[in-house]
Design a protein around this motif. Structure first.
Motif, short mmCIF file in Angstrom:
data_model
loop_
_atom_site.label_atom_id
_atom_site.label_comp_id
_atom_site.label_asym_id
_atom_site.label_seq_id
_atom_site.Cartn_x
_atom_site.Cartn_y
_atom_site.Cartn_z
N ALA A 45 0.82 -1.21 0.00
CA ALA A 45 0.00 0.00 0.00
C ALA A 45 0.85 1.26 0.00
CB ALA A 45 -0.94 0.00 1.21
N GLU A 46 2.01 1.23 0.67
CA GLU A 46 2.74 2.48 0.88
C GLU A 46 4.01 2.60 0.04
OE1 GLU A 46 1.89 5.03 2.93
OE2 GLU A 46 0.02 4.11 3.50
N ALA A 92 5.29 0.10 -2.56
CA ALA A 92 5.44 -0.53 -3.87
C ALA A 92 5.08 0.43 -4.99
CB ALA A 92 4.56 -1.78 -3.95
N SER A 93 5.83 0.38 -6.08
CA SER A 93 5.48 1.19 -7.25
C SER A 93 4.24 0.57 -7.89
CB SER A 93 6.63 1.18 -8.25
OG SER A 93 6.80 -0.12 -8.75
N PRO A 94 3.49 1.39 -8.65
CA PRO A 94 2.26 0.86 -9.22
C PRO A 94 2.49 -0.41 -10.05
CG PRO A 94 2.39 3.21 -9.54
CD PRO A 94 3.69 2.80 -8.94
N ARG A 114 3.03 -3.28 -7.69
CA ARG A 114 1.76 -3.61 -7.05
C ARG A 114 0.84 -4.37 -7.98
NH1 ARG A 114 -1.80 -1.36 -3.00
NH2 ARG A 114 -3.83 -1.13 -3.93
N THR A 161 -5.10 1.61 2.30
CA THR A 161 -5.30 2.46 1.13
C THR A 161 -6.44 3.44 1.37
OG1 THR A 161 -4.70 0.52 -0.12
CG2 THR A 161 -5.45 2.40 -1.37
N GLN A 205 -5.33 10.58 2.04
CA GLN A 205 -4.01 11.13 1.76
C GLN A 205 -3.73 12.34 2.65
OE1 GLN A 205 -1.79 9.75 -0.15
NE2 GLN A 205 -0.29 11.37 0.11
N ARG A 228 -1.67 11.56 5.62
CA ARG A 228 -0.24 11.38 5.33
C ARG A 228 0.40 12.74 5.09
NH1 ARG A 228 -2.81 7.55 2.23
NH2 ARG A 228 -2.61 5.45 3.06
N ASP A 229 -0.28 13.59 4.33
CA ASP A 229 0.26 14.92 4.06
C ASP A 229 0.49 15.67 5.35
OD1 ASP A 229 0.36 14.54 1.39
OD2 ASP A 229 -1.43 15.71 0.90
N THR A 252 9.08 11.23 8.92
CA THR A 252 9.54 10.41 7.80
C THR A 252 8.41 9.50 7.36
OG1 THR A 252 10.30 8.63 9.17
CG2 THR A 252 11.86 10.39 8.74
N LYS A 253 8.65 8.81 6.26
CA LYS A 253 7.62 7.93 5.74
C LYS A 253 7.26 6.83 6.74
CE LYS A 253 6.27 6.03 1.37
NZ LYS A 253 6.56 6.05 -0.04
N GLU A 273 7.76 6.83 9.97
CA GLU A 273 7.10 7.40 11.15
C GLU A 273 5.64 7.68 10.86
OE1 GLU A 273 10.81 9.81 13.26
OE2 GLU A 273 9.66 10.75 11.69
N THR A 274 5.38 8.20 9.65
CA THR A 274 4.00 8.47 9.26
C THR A 274 3.18 7.20 9.27
OG1 THR A 274 4.73 10.30 7.90
CG2 THR A 274 2.57 9.40 7.42
N MET A 329 2.24 4.72 0.32
CA MET A 329 1.35 5.78 -0.17
C MET A 329 0.39 5.24 -1.22
SD MET A 329 2.55 9.17 -1.94
CE MET A 329 3.87 8.98 -0.81
N ASN A 330 -0.70 5.89 -1.30
CA ASN A 330 -1.71 5.44 -2.25
C ASN A 330 -1.33 5.94 -3.64
OD1 ASN A 330 -3.88 4.96 -3.76
ND2 ASN A 330 -5.34 5.91 -2.39
N ASP A 331 -0.76 5.05 -4.41
CA ASP A 331 -0.18 5.49 -5.66
C ASP A 331 -1.23 5.90 -6.68
OD1 ASP A 331 2.68 5.24 -5.44
OD2 ASP A 331 2.19 3.19 -4.88
N SER A 333 -4.15 7.14 -6.24
CA SER A 333 -4.77 8.45 -6.02
C SER A 333 -3.74 9.56 -6.26
CB SER A 333 -5.32 8.53 -4.60
OG SER A 333 -4.38 9.09 -3.74
N MET A 377 6.92 19.34 -0.35
CA MET A 377 5.82 18.38 -0.31
C MET A 377 5.61 17.76 -1.69
SD MET A 377 4.54 17.74 2.59
CE MET A 377 2.90 17.05 2.41
N VAL A 387 12.90 16.00 5.46
CA VAL A 387 12.21 15.80 6.74
C VAL A 387 12.54 16.95 7.70
CG1 VAL A 387 12.18 14.32 8.76
CG2 VAL A 387 11.98 13.32 6.49
N PHE A 404 -3.06 22.74 5.66
CA PHE A 404 -3.67 22.32 4.39
C PHE A 404 -5.05 22.91 4.21
CE2 PHE A 404 -0.42 19.37 5.45
CZ PHE A 404 0.17 19.08 4.24
N ASN A 435 -7.04 18.57 8.62
CA ASN A 435 -6.76 17.13 8.64
C ASN A 435 -6.14 16.69 9.96
OD1 ASN A 435 -4.39 18.47 8.20
ND2 ASN A 435 -3.60 17.09 6.67
N TYR A 463 2.41 15.59 18.53
CA TYR A 463 2.96 14.72 17.48
C TYR A 463 4.32 15.19 16.98
CZ TYR A 463 2.96 11.93 13.19
OH TYR A 463 3.28 11.06 12.19
N LEU A 500 8.22 13.72 17.59
CA LEU A 500 9.03 13.24 16.46
C LEU A 500 10.42 13.85 16.49
CD1 LEU A 500 6.77 13.50 13.29
CD2 LEU A 500 7.62 11.44 14.36
#
Lengths: 462, 296
Positions: free
Chosen positions: A260-261, A263-265, A268, A338, A342, A345-346, A354-355, A357-358, B1-3, B5, B97, B125, B135, B139, B151, B155
C-alpha cells in the motif's frame, strides 16, 4: 403428465398471457382520450397478465407437492387389511415404504406377498391419477389467472406498481433463502446437540479434560466407555490457530504495508494478484504440503537440535495454515490502509515526519480498527479450517501447549466422528453436532465482532 | 502511499495547471512568453526564503515558469490567481511536499536562510519541520487533541520530559487561539471538533514544531465566515514570530491579512507588490482584470 411437460405448458401460457395482455393494452389505450390515459406502459400490463398466469399455477404445483405424499399414504394404508393397520407405527412405515418401492419398481424387498402387491398397484394407480389431476388443475388455475389478468387491464389498474411490488417480493424471497438456510442449519445442529447433551451432561462436555469418544457398540465390549471432555480439542484448535495467526498477522500486515505504501504501481499490479492466488490454492493442497513436506522438515530440524517432535506436530499444521491465511490478512489490511485519506499522510509529512514514522504513528493507528476486523475474520477462518489439520495434525487429543506435540482440532474430530461406523444416535456421532455448534457459535461471535469493528472504522471518515 | 490516487491527483493538477483558460490557437508557452517579466519588486531586504528562476514540471508538462520571489521575515505574503495558476504548486515546493509526487520535477534555486533547500545535503524531513504547512481541508489525526499537538515535538525530540511537552502543547494551543475552547477536553479526539476548531488545531500542531515559516494552502476554504475571521486574526498575530505564505482564493482575505501580494497566471508570477498597491493600483492588465472580478 410429467412435471417438465407441465412446466413447459405453463411457461407457454405465461408467454401467451404476456403477449395478449400487451397487445390488448396497446389496443385499449390507443383510442383513449386524454383523461383516460392508462396508468402504466402497455408492457407492464403484459407483465401483470403473465404474473396472474404464473402465480396460481405455481401455487397449485407447490401445494400439491407438499400434500400429495401424505394424502396418498393415508389413502393406501386405509385399504390395507386390519392386522397390518394395527401394527406399531415404525413397522407400518416400513410396510408402506415397501409398497412405495414396489410401486415405483425398486424391487428391493423380498416380501412381495399378494397384499403388498395389490396395495402397490393401488398406489401406482393413485399416483398417476394424482399427477394428471395436478397437471389439469394447474393449467386450469393458469388459465383462470390469465382470464382475471386480462379483465383487469384498465386505465385504473396500476400495473407498473403491482409489477414492481412482485419483483420486490421475488428479490426478498431470494435473499431470505440464504438466511433461512443458515437458520435451518443452526436449528438442526442445535437439536442434535440437545440430544447429545441429553446423554452427556453439558458440564462434562464443556469442562472435561479427557476426550475419548469411543463408545461400546455391543454391550459386552470393554475398555471404551467414552468420555466427552471437549477442552483438549478446543485447546488444540486454539494452539494451531494461534500458531497460524503468529505467522499470518506479521507477514500479512507487513506485506500489506509494503504494497500500500512503498510498492510502485507496476510492482503492485503484479504482486497483489500473485499474493491473492495463495488464497485460491485448494486447502487440500496445503494439507499435503503440510503433511509431506513441512512436518518431516520440522521433525528433522527439531531432532537435529535434540528436541522430540511428533511426526504430526501442531507446529507444521499451524505454520502452513498461517501461510494460507496471509492473503486474507494482507488483502483486507491493504484495503483499509489504502482507504486512509491522503490528507492524513500529508499532515504528518508536512510536520516533518519520515515515511515510516508516518506509517507507524498515523496510517496504521487510523487503519487499526479495519486491520483488527480483517484479523478477526482470518481467525474465524483458521478455527474453521479443516483439510490442512485433517492431513497434518494428529488425532490424539493431547492437552498441551507444546507446539511440537500432536494435537487435534474440533474440525478433525467432527470429520472422524461422522465418518465412523456407529449408529447415528450414539453419543459418539451426536458429539460431532455439539462440537459443530460450539464451533459455529465461536466463529459467529468472532465474525460479529469483526464486522462491527470494520463498520465502526468506516464511519470514522465518512 | 496510495499510488493510484497520487497519480490521479497529479493528473488533475496537471490538467488544472495547463488546460484551463487556454485559447485554442495559443500554446501555454506562447501565452506565458507574452506575459512578459514580472511587474513589481520580487526581492526584499530581509528574505527568509527566496525563489530564483523556479520551474516545475509534472512529467513533461510545465506548471511553473521561471518564478522569482522572496518571502520576507515576519511578513504575510498572499498568493492569488485563478484556479490552476500554480500558486499551490509553488507553495508545495517551499517545503518539498511535491517530493511525494513521483513525476514532479523542480528546477531553479529555492533557499531558506540562504541555504538551498533542494541541495544534495538537505533532508526534506528536517526542512518540513522548519517550514510547516497547513492544508486546505483540516486534517487532524484521529488521535486526541493533546496527541495531535504533541505529534511533531515527539518526532523531533523537542521536549525533555512530560512537563516540557505539556508546556509546548499548551503554548501552541494558546498561540493558535484555541486553548480556551479545548482545555477541558485535551484527551478527546481532535476529529470531534468543528471545522474551524480543527483548522486551528492543525495550526497549533504546526506551531508546536517551532517552524520558521508557515505555509497555508487555502486554509479557510472549507470554513464558515466566523471561523474564517478567527483564523485571519490568528494569522495576523502569528506574523510577529513567523513568516507566512498563504494561498487564497478570496481577494478580501488577501487584502485583510497580507502585507505583500503575488498574482499568478498560468504558472507565471505576473505581478508582486505591497498588498495596498496591488489592490488599489494594479500595474499589469491581468492583475487588474482579476482583482476587479472580470475573470477568475
Amino acid at each position: 403428465m410429467t412435471i417438465s411437460l407441465l412446466l413447459l405448458v405453463i411457461f407457454i401460457l405465461v408467454a401467451l398471457g404476456y403477449t395478449i395482455g400487451r397487445t390488448r393494452a396497446v389496443k385499449r389505450f390507443r383510442s383513449a382520450e386524454r383523461e383516460r390515459r392508462p396508468h402504466s406502459l402497455p408492457r407492464y400490463y403484459g407483465y401483470l397478465v403473465a404474473l396472474y398466469t404464473l402465480i396460481p399455477a405455481l401455487v397449485v404445483i407447490v401445494l400439491w407437492g407438499l400434500l400429495e405424499s401424505s394424502v396418498l399414504t393415508s389413502m393406501v394404508s386405509r385399504q390395507l387389511p386390519e392386522d397390518i393397520q394395527s401394527l406399531p407405527e415404525g413397522q407400518l412405515k416400513l410396510v408402506i415404504n415397501d409398497i412405495k418401492n414396489l410401486a415405483v419398481g425398486n424391487i428391493s424387498s423380498s416380501n412381495s406377498d399378494p397384499i403388498r402387491m395389490e396395495a402397490a398397484d393401488h398406489f401406482s394407480g393413485l399416483l398417476s391419477k394424482s399427477r394428471w389431476a395436478k397437471g389439469i388443475i394447474a393449467i386450469a388455475a393458469a388459465l383462470l389467472g390469465m382470464f382475471f389478468g386480462l379483465r383487469s387491464i384498465a386505465p385504473e389498474t396500476r400495473a407498473r406498481i403491482l409489477v414492481e411490488k412482485a419483483i420486490m417480493i421475488f428479490l426478498i424471497a431470494c435473499s431470505s433463502l440464504a438466511i433461512l438456510t443458515t437458520v435451518g442449519i443452526v436449528f438442526s445442529v442445535l437439536f442434535e446437540s440437545l440430544r447429545f447433551f441429553g446423554k452427556v451432561p453439558f458440564s462434562e462436555f464443556a469442562f472435561g479434560l479427557h476426550w475419548s469418544p469411543q463408545t461400546a457398540i455391543r454391550a459386552d465390549q470393554v475398555g471404551s466407555s467414552g468420555s466427552f471432555g471437549a477442552v483438549p480439542i478446543f485447546a488444540g484448535t486454539l494452539l494451531i490457530s494461534v500458531i497460524a495467526m503468529l505467522v499470518a498477522v506479521p507477514f500479512g500486515l507487513m506485506s500489506a504495508i509494503y504494497l500500500a505504501e512503498y510498492a510502485s504501481p507496476s510492482m503492485r499490479s503484479w504482486a497483489k494478484p500473485l499474493l491473492e492466488i495463495l488464497a485460491g490454492i485448494p486447502t487440500v493442497v496445503y494439507g499435503f504440503f503440510a503433511a509431506l513436506t513441512m512436518a518431516p522438515m520440522i521433525r528433522g530440524i527439531g531432532e537435529s537440535i535434540g528436541l522430540t517432535v511428533a511426526s504430526e506436530s501442531a507446529l507444521a499444521a499451524g505454520l502452513v495454515m498461517g501461510i494460507m491465511i496471509i492473503p486474507f490478512v494482507s488483502s483486507l489490511s491493504d484495503d483499509v490502509i489504502t482507504a486512509v485519506p491522503q490528507a492524513m499522510r500529508d499532515g504528518s509529512l508536512g510536520l516533518g515526519a519520515t515515511k515510516s514514522e508516518t506509517i507507524k504513528k498515523v496510517v496504521i493507528p487510523a487503519a487499526l480498527p479495519g486491520i483488527v476486523g480483517g484479523v478477526l475474520l482470518a481467525v474465524s477462518r483458521a478455527i474453521g479450517e479443516t483439510m490442512i489439520v485433517v492431513m497434518a495434525a494428529g488425532l490424539a487429543a493431547n492437552l498441551t501447549i507444546n507446539p511440537l506435540e500432536a494435537v487435534t482440532t474440533v474440525t478433525v474430530q467432527i470429520v472422524t466422528l461422522l465418518t465412523g461406523d456407529q449408529a447415528f444416535d450414539s453419543p459418539k456421532t451426536l458429539a460431532a453436532f455439539a462440537l459443530g455448534l460450539m464451533l459455529f457459535v465461536t466463529t459467529l461471535i468472532l465474525n460479529i465482532i469483526a464486522l462491527r469493528t470494520v463498520r465502526k472504522y468506516r464511519e470514522q471518515y465518512e | 502511499m496510495n499510488d493510484s490516487s497520487t497519480e490521479a491527483d497529479t493528473e488533475k493538477l496537471v490538467s488544472m495547471n495547463i488546460d484551463q483558460d487556454i485559447p485554442h490557437e495559443q500554446t501555454v508557452e506562447e501565452i506565458v512568453a507574452s506575459l512578459g517579466d514580472t511587474v513589481g519588486q520580487t526581492r526584499v531586504d530581509n528574505p527568509k526564503m527566496s525563489c530564483t528562476d523556479v520551474n516545475v514540471f509534472y512529467a513533461d508538462k510545465q506548471a511553473i515558469f521561471g518564478v522569482d520571489l522572496d518571502i520576507a521575515d515576519n511578513e504575510v505574503i498572499s498568493m492569488i490567481g485563478p484556479s490552476g495558476c500554480g500558486k499551490s504548486t509553488l507553495l508545495r515546493c517551499l517545503n518539498r511536499m511535491n517530493d511525494t509526487i513521483p513525476i514532479c520535477k523542480v528546477t531553479g534555486d529555492l533557499t531558506l536562510d540562504g541555504e538551498n533547500i533542494y541541495g544534495k545535503n538537505t533532508d526534506p524531513v528536517l526542512l518540513r519541520a522548519r517550514v510547516g504547512m497547513v492544508f486546505q481541508k483540516p486534517n487532524p489525526f484521529p488521535k486526541s487533541i493533546y496527541e495531535n499537538v504533541a505529534y511533531g515535538p515527539r518526532l523531533h525530540g523537542l521536549s525533555r520530559n512530560k512537563a516540557d511537552l505539556d508546556d509546548i502543547v499548551v503554548t501552541s494551543l494558546k498561540k493558535a487561539g484555541i486553548y480556551n475552547e479545548v482545555k477541558d477536553r485535551l484527551d478527546q479526539p481532535g476529529t470531534g471538533l468543528s471545522g474551524g476548531q480543527q483548522q486551528r488545531l492543525c495550526i497549533a500542531r504546526t506551531i508546536a514544531c517551532s517552524p520558521e515559516v508557515i505555509l497555508m494552502d487555502e486554509p479557510c476554504s472549507a470554513l464558515d465566515p466566523i471561523a474564517t475571521a478567527k483564523i485571519e486574526e490568528l494569522i495576523d498575530e502569528l506574523r510577529e514570530n513567523y513568516s507566512i505564505a498563504i494561498v487564497t482564493h478570496s481577494m478580501q482575505q488577501a487584502a485583510r491579512v497580507s502585507q505583500r501580494t503575488a498574482y499568478f497566471h498560468l504558472g507565471k508570477l505576473v505581478e508582486v507588490g505591497g498588498t495596498d498597491d496591488i489592490f488599489t493600483n494594479p500595474k499589469h492588465e491581468l492583475t487588474e482584470n482579476y482583482i476587479t472580478g472580470r475573470f477568475g
